[in-house]
Write a protein that holds these residues in place. Structure first.
Motif, short mmCIF file in Angstrom:
data_model
loop_
_atom_site.label_atom_id
_atom_site.label_comp_id
_atom_site.label_asym_id
_atom_site.label_seq_id
_atom_site.Cartn_x
_atom_site.Cartn_y
_atom_site.Cartn_z
N HIS A 9 -14.14 8.48 4.29
CA HIS A 9 -12.76 8.29 4.70
C HIS A 9 -11.82 8.36 3.17
N GLY A 10 -12.28 8.57 2.19
CA GLY A 10 -11.62 8.57 0.94
C GLY A 10 -11.40 7.40 0.26
N GLN A 11 -11.86 6.30 0.69
CA GLN A 11 -11.91 5.15 -0.14
C GLN A 11 -12.67 4.93 -1.04
N THR A 12 -12.18 4.79 -2.11
CA THR A 12 -13.09 4.38 -3.64
C THR A 12 -13.17 3.08 -3.90
N LYS A 51 0.77 -1.29 0.15
CA LYS A 51 0.05 0.14 -0.08
C LYS A 51 0.89 1.44 0.03
N SER A 56 -6.66 -2.79 -4.74
CA SER A 56 -5.39 -2.35 -5.61
C SER A 56 -4.69 -3.67 -6.16
N ARG A 114 -1.14 11.88 1.93
CA ARG A 114 -2.22 10.99 1.75
C ARG A 114 -2.24 9.88 2.51
N MET A 115 -1.11 9.66 3.35
CA MET A 115 -0.91 8.46 3.89
C MET A 115 -1.35 8.91 5.57
N PRO A 167 -5.37 4.63 4.11
CA PRO A 167 -4.70 4.24 2.63
C PRO A 167 -3.50 3.31 2.83
N ILE A 168 -3.24 3.20 3.77
CA ILE A 168 -2.01 2.10 4.03
C ILE A 168 -2.45 0.71 4.89
N THR A 223 -9.00 -3.26 4.64
CA THR A 223 -10.05 -1.78 4.77
C THR A 223 -11.05 -2.39 5.90
N ALA A 258 1.03 3.83 -3.25
CA ALA A 258 0.79 5.47 -2.84
C ALA A 258 1.94 6.25 -3.48
#
Ligand code: ATP
Ligand code: MG
Length: 579
Positions: free
Chosen positions: A571-574, A52, A578, A187-188, A469-470, A474, A56
């Protein structure tokens, strides 16, 4: 992924070899295992988190126009001999021979290899600018590998190298990378600061380090409380404080007085014995340089800064002489060396200029002088800023007070100029057909160190609290009592539905007590926990809890997937997995 099948050996107890939190939790959460000092294996959960971080970095590097390559980790000595770094790198470089007795090293960094590539392939100004990066394993035989991934010997680094036609282009490339680094660490979810830094063995004109703020950090940084000046203390300049701060009270301008200080060799011993503060003493240190030996004077409560000494003297090496060497050079035991009658050239820190009535070594065994007056007794010295900055020092830009904090260096950007292109003859032809050296920059991020730093900043007493993000997964979907048919159906249904939406879910389908499941989920630090249990299910509900929050909420089974997706989006997760 199903927990029952996952290779995730967690540990209940804190491993004794781990001093810092990130190291402890990475071992306990089954992310890494040590193979040898500073050398680690990544287990599935650890590798997922590492990937992750890599991704990024990769996305932002690509976005900034850098192109990914993959250079070899085994590098021939010839290239390093060309730049002179085969000798300069010392014991940190792991060297070996192939079957033909040719020298090689395991790459501690890649300036040589990448510049060699560019000098062969880049011909014309049309081929520039160019920015090449890789994510590669490095080996540095660190003296003190410690703190797990933080200071390993084998570690993963993203390293990028920019090539430009001229200085202006190189600076532009530098600031593009600088901005990309800010985006990467932002972003992390990291609390970080870019600071001015020294260039060390890499060299070059100027550089910045990206520091994640954490008490466990190995670096110290100072930053101004008023303007935006921030620097590693190795680099931080200091504005001399007003004289009044430095002149201790009491009788001044008295004659030098020799006093016996038998067996008192350290600043602490001498000052305690004489009843003065360490700030009222001048330390005299001997440094070896390639231009000869020097006596360096700093206040008793300060540290000499080797980088500043090197810069002022214009030398490549400045090493503090040990007690035996001092005795040999000056004929006096180290604890009693002083400026009066000193045979070596004297270099004194700026701060000393305004001091008065201080204690110095007498250049005589078991003796010191009292009432030393730099203005009167230090005639031939050269003054310069030589000491390490500390909390409260004046900012070199605006004069306001600076604050000191600990930091973990996760990234470092260097403006190299033509240092490598000139020695390796990496040139291009300009529009007039004239041969010119390419201008370079280099840019590193420690991938594992960044992961460790993120854990240093995001944890509680139960375990890791991964920023989304990391996070290795999730969502952790905890099925309490998975033998219960209804629980199983609902949990499996949620598992499939979320996975279809691209959410990375870990389904805890183990036959374990609820307490154990919650404990493990907290330890591993997956940011969102969804629990399917008998109590809530009676009311047709499930439980949803963010790892970073104390309270859970309950939501109806119906519409639960949408609720979870909404929460992730917040929380910015789309929901695009990945991998
Ligand atoms: P340090 O001062 O911590 O020894 P460095 O200045 O030697 O690091 P660079 O050559 O600037 O490191 O390397 C770029 C990045 O690689 C560093 O910012 C850091 O994140 C990472 N890094 C360097 N050494 C190590 C190590 N021993 N273990 C893990 N990561 C490292
Ligand atoms: Mg560095």
């Amino acid at each position: 992924m199903r927990y029952a099948e996952l290779f995730l050996p967690t540990l209940k107890d804190v491993p004794s070899e781990a001093e810092v939190i990130s190291h402890q939790y990475m071992l306990r959460a089954g992310m890494i295992r040590k193979v040898a000092s500073g050398i680690y294996s990544f287990l599935p959960v650890g590798l997922r988190a590492l990937r992750k971080v890599e991704n990024a970095i990769r996305e932002e590097m690509n976005r900034a126009g850098a192109q990914e390559v993959f250079l070899p980790s085994v590098q021939p000595a010839e290239l390093w001999e060309e730049t002179g770094r085969w000798d300069l790198m010392g014991d940190e470089m792991l060297r070996f021979k192939d079957r033909h007795q040719r020298d090689f090293c395991y790459g501690p960094t890649h300036e040589e290899v990448v510049t060699d590539l560019v000098r062969r392939e880049v011909r014309s100004y049309r081929d520039l600018p160019l920015n090449l990066y890789q994510i590669q394993t490095k080996f540095r035989d660190e003296i003190r590998p410690r703190f797990g991934l933080m200071r390993g010997r084998e570690f993963s680094m993203k390293d990028a190298y920019s090539f430009d036609r001229d200085e202006e282009g190189a600076e532009k490339s530098y600031w593009i990378m600088f901005e990309a680094y800010k985006r990467i660490f932002t972003r992390m979810g990291l609390d970080f600061r870019p600071v001015e830094a020294e260039t060390g063995n890499i060299g070059g004109a100027f550089s910045h380090e990206f520091m994640v703020l954490a008490d466990s950090g190995e670096d110290s940084i100072v930053f101004c409380t008023s303007c935006d000046y921030a620097a590693n203390i190795e680099k931080a300049e200091i504005l001399p404080a007003p004289d009044s701060d430095q002149r201790p009270g009491g009788e001044t301008q008295a004659d030098l007085q020799l006093v016996e200080t038998r067996e008192k060799r350290t600043v602490e011993d001498v000052t305690r014995f004489l009843g003065v503060d360490a700030s009222q003493l001048i330390k005299t240190l001997v440094y070896h340089t390639e231009k000869g030996d020097y006596a360096i004077l700093v206040r008793g409560n300060r540290e000499a800064n080797e980088y500043k000494i090197k810069k002022v003297l214009g030398v490549d090496t400045a090493a503090l002489a040990g007690p035996e060497e001092v005795k040999e050079i000056l004929g006096v035991p180290a604890g009693y060396v002083g400026p009066v009658g000193m045979s070596l050239p004297i270099l004194a820190d700026e701060e000393i200029r305004a001091m008065g009535n201080v204690v110095v070594g007498a250049n005589k065994e078991d003796h010191h002088y009292l009432h030393f007056e730099p203005a009167r007794d230090l005639k031939d010295a050269r003054f310069a800023d030589l000491r390490v900055a500390v909390e409260g020092d004046a900012c070199p830009r605006c004069g306001k007070k600076m604050e000191e904090r600990r930091g973990i260096e996760v990234g470092h950007v260097f403006m190299l100029g033509t240092k490598y292109s000139e020695t390796l003859r990496a040139t291009y032809l300009d529009p007039e057909g004239k041969e010119r050296p390419v201008w370079m920059g280099c840019y590193g991020i420690g991938v594992g160190r960044t992961l460790a730093a993120a854990i240093e900043q995001n944890h509680d007493s139960d375990g890791i609290i991964f920023p989304f993000p990391i996070a290795p997964f999730t969502v952790i979907l905890t099925a309490l009592n998975p033998q219960d048919a209804k629980i199983q159906t609902i949990a499996e249904g949620l598992y499939t539905a979320l996975q279809q939406k691209g959410v990375e879910v870990l389904l805890d389908d183990r036959d374990e007590r609820p307490g154990k499941k919650f404990k493990d989920a907290d330890l591993i630090g997956i940011p969102l926990r969804v629990t399917v249990g008998p109590r809530q299910l009676k009311e047709g509900k499930i439980e949803v809890k963010l790892r970073k929050e104390a309270e859970a909420i309950t939501v109806p089974v119906e519409g639960a997937v949408d609720h979870i997706l909404g929460l992730l989006e917040d929380h910015g997760q789309t929901h695009k997995a990945s991998f």
